[in-house]
Design an enzyme around this catalytic site. Structure first.
Site, mmCIF file in Angstrom:
data_model
loop_
_atom_site.group_PDB
_atom_site.id
_atom_site.type_symbol
_atom_site.label_atom_id
_atom_site.label_comp_id
_atom_site.label_asym_id
_atom_site.label_seq_id
_atom_site.Cartn_x
_atom_site.Cartn_y
_atom_site.Cartn_z
ATOM 1 N N ASP A 17 0.873 -1.170 0.000
ATOM 2 C CA ASP A 17 0.000 0.000 0.000
ATOM 3 C C ASP A 17 0.921 1.234 0.000
ATOM 4 O O ASP A 17 2.139 1.104 0.194
ATOM 5 C CB ASP A 17 -0.877 -0.052 1.250
ATOM 6 C CG ASP A 17 -1.636 1.231 1.497
ATOM 7 O OD1 ASP A 17 -2.331 1.681 0.572
ATOM 8 O OD2 ASP A 17 -1.519 1.786 2.596
ATOM 9 N N PHE A 18 0.377 2.415 -0.174
ATOM 10 C CA PHE A 18 1.244 3.607 -0.194
ATOM 11 C C PHE A 18 1.036 4.515 1.012
ATOM 12 O O PHE A 18 1.886 4.597 1.893
ATOM 13 C CB PHE A 18 1.084 4.394 -1.493
ATOM 14 C CG PHE A 18 2.139 5.453 -1.644
ATOM 15 C CD1 PHE A 18 3.422 5.119 -2.024
ATOM 16 C CD2 PHE A 18 1.854 6.789 -1.370
ATOM 17 C CE1 PHE A 18 4.422 6.089 -2.138
ATOM 18 C CE2 PHE A 18 2.830 7.768 -1.479
ATOM 19 C CZ PHE A 18 4.124 7.416 -1.860
#
Length: 214
Positions: A4-5
């Site tokens: 994920d970021f």
């Protein structure tokens, strides 16, 4: 290894909140809290604005979001040497690296450019690339297809319940991370395979697993 970021690879949640707050104040004259914004997460930023803004002036609102996001990014989001070193180590060790994020491509590109992370990733799937955002596994499955990997060859790391659920539905190993100052889920309601609160422990676990496999 797929990440994920926001809240996982970069401490971008504060600038996201600020940009959304600017939009809702400007166009709806409405104060929104970080918790209220978190509850809107799922679609990309453009999707969130289209779905939650009362004003119909969506295009100008989206433009303002990106304007604030870019202008304030450098002051609010700090380079993280530990994240940079982790990604360099993983590349050196031969891992394929990916991002699966609900962010729109435009805001992700701003962050990757500002943080010097543009050249690490073999695949990037954004909220613009899927019909079904996390917790649906579409993004992870697309990344696996692109990399020509099976689910048992991949790990998905994220900071929210939606990340962990998406990983479980994609049948990949899941790792919950609370190693940045700001993250989405304080306590995971869906248990990941592992949880790490600092990057050092995660790197040590990779070394231990490598030794076991040799």
């Amino acid at each position: 290894m797929i990440f994920d970021f926001d809240g996982t690879l970069a401490d971008t949640l504060p600038v996201c909140f600020l940009a959304f707050q600017s939009v809702f104040k400007e166009f709806d004259d409405r104060e929104v809290t970080p918790e209220e914004i978190k509850a809107m997460f799922g679609p990309s930023e453009t999707g969130i604005i289209r779905e939650n803004l009362t004003s119909t002036d969506h295009e100008k609102a989206i433009d303002l979001y990106y304007e604030v996001y870019r202008e304030r990014h450098e002051k609010i989001v700090q380079d993280n040497e530990e994240i940079n070193n982790l990604l360099k180590l993983l590349k050196t060790e031969g891992y394929k690296l990916g991002i699966v994020t609900g962010k729109a491509r435009k805001s992700l590109d701003i962050s990757l450019e500002c943080l010097g992370l543009t050249n690490f990733f073999d695949v990037i799937i954004t909220g613009d690339d899927v019909e079904n955002p996390k917790p649906h596994p579409e993004g992870i499955n697309r990344a696996l297809d692109y990399l020509n990997l099976s689910a048992n060859e991949a790990v998905f790391l994220g900071d929210s319940d939606a990340d962990i659920m998406a990983g479980l539905q994609a049948n990949v190993k899941t790792i919950g991370v609370h190693w940045l100052p700001n993250y989405q889920t304080v306590e995971f309601s869906i248990q990941p395979n592992k949880i790490y609160t600092n990057i050092k422990d995660f790197i040590e676990s990779l070394s231990e697993n490598k030794m076991k496999s040799t």
